[in-house]
Design a protein around this motif. Structure first.
Motif, PDB file in Angstrom:
ATOM      1  N   PRO A  89       0.811  -1.222   0.000  1.00 53.91           N
ATOM      2  CA  PRO A  89       0.000   0.000   0.000  1.00 53.91           C
ATOM      3  C   PRO A  89       0.846   1.275   0.000  1.00 53.91           C
ATOM      4  CG  PRO A  89      -0.989  -1.620   1.440  1.00 53.91           C
ATOM      5  CD  PRO A  89       0.315  -2.202   0.991  1.00 53.91           C
ATOM      6  N   GLU A  90       2.086   1.193   0.477  1.00 50.67           N
ATOM      7  CA  GLU A  90       2.961   2.368   0.462  1.00 50.67           C
ATOM      8  C   GLU A  90       3.361   2.782  -0.949  1.00 50.67           C
ATOM      9  OE1 GLU A  90       2.246   1.238   4.149  1.00 50.67           O
ATOM     10  OE2 GLU A  90       3.296  -0.154   2.804  1.00 50.67           O
ATOM     11  N   ASP A  91       3.115   1.943  -1.931  1.00 46.47           N
ATOM     12  CA  ASP A  91       3.389   2.296  -3.320  1.00 46.47           C
ATOM     13  C   ASP A  91       2.206   3.001  -3.972  1.00 46.47           C
ATOM     14  OD1 ASP A  91       5.067  -0.806  -3.388  1.00 46.47           O
ATOM     15  OD2 ASP A  91       6.058   1.153  -3.611  1.00 46.47           O
ATOM     16  N   THR A  92       1.141   3.204  -3.248  1.00 45.56           N
ATOM     17  CA  THR A  92       0.010   3.976  -3.757  1.00 45.56           C
ATOM     18  C   THR A  92       0.461   5.412  -4.013  1.00 45.56           C
ATOM     19  OG1 THR A  92      -1.653   2.628  -2.626  1.00 45.56           O
ATOM     20  CG2 THR A  92      -2.268   4.905  -3.188  1.00 45.56           C
ATOM     21  N   ALA A  93       0.218   5.900  -5.227  1.00 40.07           N
ATOM     22  CA  ALA A  93       0.714   7.225  -5.610  1.00 40.07           C
ATOM     23  C   ALA A  93       0.170   7.602  -6.985  1.00 40.07           C
ATOM     24  CB  ALA A  93       2.248   7.238  -5.655  1.00 40.07           C
ATOM     25  N   VAL A  94       0.361   8.863  -7.328  1.00 44.16           N
ATOM     26  CA  VAL A  94       0.203   9.290  -8.719  1.00 44.16           C
ATOM     27  C   VAL A  94       1.568   9.147  -9.376  1.00 44.16           C
ATOM     28  CG1 VAL A  94      -0.405  11.148 -10.284  1.00 44.16           C
ATOM     29  CG2 VAL A  94      -1.640  10.900  -8.116  1.00 44.16           C
ATOM     30  N   TYR A  95       1.622   8.424 -10.463  1.00 45.28           N
ATOM     31  CA  TYR A  95       2.866   8.150 -11.176  1.00 45.28           C
ATOM     32  C   TYR A  95       2.934   9.008 -12.434  1.00 45.28           C
ATOM     33  CZ  TYR A  95       3.800   4.183  -8.135  1.00 45.28           C
ATOM     34  OH  TYR A  95       4.073   3.385  -7.038  1.00 45.28           O
ATOM     35  N   TYR A  96       4.116   9.608 -12.651  1.00 50.12           N
ATOM     36  CA  TYR A  96       4.340  10.494 -13.793  1.00 50.12           C
ATOM     37  C   TYR A  96       5.536  10.003 -14.603  1.00 50.12           C
ATOM     38  CZ  TYR A  96       1.649  13.892 -11.004  1.00 50.12           C
ATOM     39  OH  TYR A  96       0.693  14.539 -10.256  1.00 50.12           O
ATOM     40  N   CYS A  97       5.426  10.156 -15.920  1.00 49.05           N
ATOM     41  CA  CYS A  97       6.602   9.941 -16.769  1.00 49.05           C
ATOM     42  C   CYS A  97       7.003  11.272 -17.378  1.00 49.05           C
ATOM     43  CB  CYS A  97       6.311   8.913 -17.853  1.00 49.05           C
ATOM     44  SG  CYS A  97       5.007   9.317 -19.024  1.00 49.05           S
ATOM     45  N   GLY A  98       8.282  11.407 -17.662  1.00 48.48           N
ATOM     46  CA  GLY A  98       8.756  12.670 -18.167  1.00 48.48           C
ATOM     47  C   GLY A  98      10.010  12.555 -19.003  1.00 48.48           C
ATOM     48  N   ARG A  99      10.271  13.612 -19.744  1.00 49.73           N
ATOM     49  CA  ARG A  99      11.478  13.722 -20.552  1.00 49.73           C
ATOM     50  C   ARG A  99      12.404  14.753 -19.896  1.00 49.73           C
ATOM     51  NH1 ARG A  99      11.809  16.072 -26.692  1.00 49.73           N
ATOM     52  NH2 ARG A  99      11.926  18.060 -25.563  1.00 49.73           N
ATOM     53  N   VAL A 100      13.663  14.410 -19.811  1.00 42.28           N
ATOM     54  CA  VAL A 100      14.624  15.278 -19.144  1.00 42.28           C
ATOM     55  C   VAL A 100      15.806  15.535 -20.076  1.00 42.28           C
ATOM     56  CG1 VAL A 100      16.031  15.648 -17.097  1.00 42.28           C
ATOM     57  CG2 VAL A 100      13.948  14.271 -16.935  1.00 42.28           C
ATOM     58  N   HIS A 101      16.104  16.784 -20.312  1.00 41.60           N
ATOM     59  CA  HIS A 101      17.270  17.163 -21.106  1.00 41.60           C
ATOM     60  C   HIS A 101      18.493  17.151 -20.189  1.00 41.60           C
ATOM     61  CE1 HIS A 101      20.008  19.685 -23.430  1.00 41.60           C
ATOM     62  NE2 HIS A 101      19.258  19.435 -24.481  1.00 41.60           N
ATOM     63  N   TYR A 102      19.563  16.589 -20.671  1.00 42.43           N
ATOM     64  CA  TYR A 102      20.759  16.478 -19.840  1.00 42.43           C
ATOM     65  C   TYR A 102      21.255  17.819 -19.338  1.00 42.43           C
ATOM     66  CZ  TYR A 102      21.630  11.475 -20.396  1.00 42.43           C
ATOM     67  OH  TYR A 102      21.550  10.107 -20.330  1.00 42.43           O
ATOM     68  N   GLY A 103      21.147  18.843 -20.160  1.00 45.23           N
ATOM     69  CA  GLY A 103      21.655  20.145 -19.745  1.00 45.23           C
ATOM     70  C   GLY A 103      20.614  21.083 -19.168  1.00 45.23           C
ATOM     71  N   LEU A 104      19.374  20.905 -19.575  1.00 43.87           N
ATOM     72  CA  LEU A 104      18.351  21.897 -19.258  1.00 43.87           C
ATOM     73  C   LEU A 104      17.311  21.411 -18.259  1.00 43.87           C
ATOM     74  CD1 LEU A 104      17.791  23.257 -22.870  1.00 43.87           C
ATOM     75  CD2 LEU A 104      19.270  24.182 -21.082  1.00 43.87           C
ATOM     76  N   GLY A 105      17.330  20.119 -17.942  1.00 40.73           N
ATOM     77  CA  GLY A 105      16.356  19.608 -16.985  1.00 40.73           C
ATOM     78  C   GLY A 105      15.091  19.096 -17.651  1.00 40.73           C
ATOM     79  N   ALA A 106      14.096  18.829 -16.824  1.00 46.17           N
ATOM     80  CA  ALA A 106      12.852  18.258 -17.320  1.00 46.17           C
ATOM     81  C   ALA A 106      12.079  19.293 -18.130  1.00 46.17           C
ATOM     82  CB  ALA A 106      12.002  17.774 -16.156  1.00 46.17           C
ATOM     83  N   ASP A 107      11.557  18.865 -19.290  1.00 44.32           N
ATOM     84  CA  ASP A 107      10.774  19.812 -20.082  1.00 44.32           C
ATOM     85  C   ASP A 107       9.346  19.348 -20.355  1.00 44.32           C
ATOM     86  OD1 ASP A 107      12.537  19.187 -23.277  1.00 44.32           O
ATOM     87  OD2 ASP A 107      11.516  17.840 -21.887  1.00 44.32           O
ATOM     88  N   TYR A 108       9.103  18.047 -20.318  1.00 48.08           N
ATOM     89  CA  TYR A 108       7.749  17.559 -20.531  1.00 48.08           C
ATOM     90  C   TYR A 108       7.441  16.443 -19.542  1.00 48.08           C
ATOM     91  CZ  TYR A 108       7.703  20.109 -24.929  1.00 48.08           C
ATOM     92  OH  TYR A 108       7.750  21.102 -25.875  1.00 48.08           O
ATOM     93  N   TRP A 109       6.205  16.522 -19.006  1.00 46.83           N
ATOM     94  CA  TRP A 109       5.705  15.473 -18.116  1.00 46.83           C
ATOM     95  C   TRP A 109       4.316  15.050 -18.572  1.00 46.83           C
ATOM     96  CZ3 TRP A 109       8.802  13.156 -14.744  1.00 46.83           C
ATOM     97  CH2 TRP A 109       9.918  13.847 -14.294  1.00 46.83           C
ATOM     98  N   GLY A 110       3.992  13.808 -18.297  1.00 49.51           N
ATOM     99  CA  GLY A 110       2.633  13.364 -18.511  1.00 49.51           C
ATOM    100  C   GLY A 110       1.713  13.940 -17.445  1.00 49.51           C
ATOM    101  N   GLN A 111       0.422  13.730 -17.621  1.00 47.51           N
ATOM    102  CA  GLN A 111      -0.547  14.279 -16.674  1.00 47.51           C
ATOM    103  C   GLN A 111      -0.610  13.466 -15.384  1.00 47.51           C
ATOM    104  OE1 GLN A 111      -4.245  14.121 -18.823  1.00 47.51           O
ATOM    105  NE2 GLN A 111      -4.557  11.939 -18.438  1.00 47.51           N
ATOM    106  N   GLY A 112      -0.035  12.277 -15.383  1.00 46.60           N
ATOM    107  CA  GLY A 112      -0.029  11.450 -14.192  1.00 46.60           C
ATOM    108  C   GLY A 112      -1.160  10.440 -14.198  1.00 46.60           C
ATOM    109  N   THR A 113      -0.910   9.325 -13.550  1.00 46.90           N
ATOM    110  CA  THR A 113      -1.941   8.298 -13.422  1.00 46.90           C
ATOM    111  C   THR A 113      -1.955   7.786 -11.983  1.00 46.90           C
ATOM    112  OG1 THR A 113      -2.819   6.246 -14.374  1.00 46.90           O
ATOM    113  CG2 THR A 113      -0.430   6.370 -14.130  1.00 46.90           C
TER     114      THR A 113
END
Length: 119
Positions: A89-113
């Motif tokens: 039950p401790e794994d209950t959460a909203v899970y997100y996937c995202g794209r991360v640029h090596y130099g600039l950081g995260a730029d796009y994320w999904g809406q979450g599930t």
């Protein structure tokens, strides 16, 4: 613009494996400027990094989750997946996937599930 969309079951029973897929609308998973990440947010808590996969198919996982986590991709479908074994039950959460640029950081994320672990 890149869109990411998480998909998978919203309810998982304890001790089972949680499997989520992130579909990327455009761009290549093998682009060496980016890596592809999963994070989650349990109810009432902050964001927690789970891990990522990069263009070389190398993977890196959060130490507390490393023994239970696997991230892979399917370049033919432009998807990457998360598997988390032996959930509680401790794994209950909203899970997100995202794209991360090596130099600039995260730029796009999904809406979450939302994933709930419960019998």
């Amino acid at each position: 613009q890149v869109q990411l969309q998480e998909s998978g079951p919203g309810l998982v029973k304890p001790s089972q494996t949680l499997s989520l897929t992130c579909t990327v609308s455009s761009g290549s998973l093998t682009n060496n400027d980016y890596y592809w990440s999963w994070i989650r947010q349990p109810p009432g808590k902050g964001l927690e990094w789970i891990g990522y996969i990069n263009y070389r198919y190398s993977t890196y996982y959060s130490p507390p989750l490393r023994s239970r986590t696997s991230i892979s991709w399917d370049t033919s479908r432009n998807q990457f997946t998360l598997q988390l074994k032996s959930v509680t039950p401790e794994d209950t959460a909203v899970y997100y996937c995202g794209r991360v640029h090596y130099g600039l950081g995260a730029d796009y994320w999904g809406q979450g599930t939302q994933v709930t672990v419960s019998s």
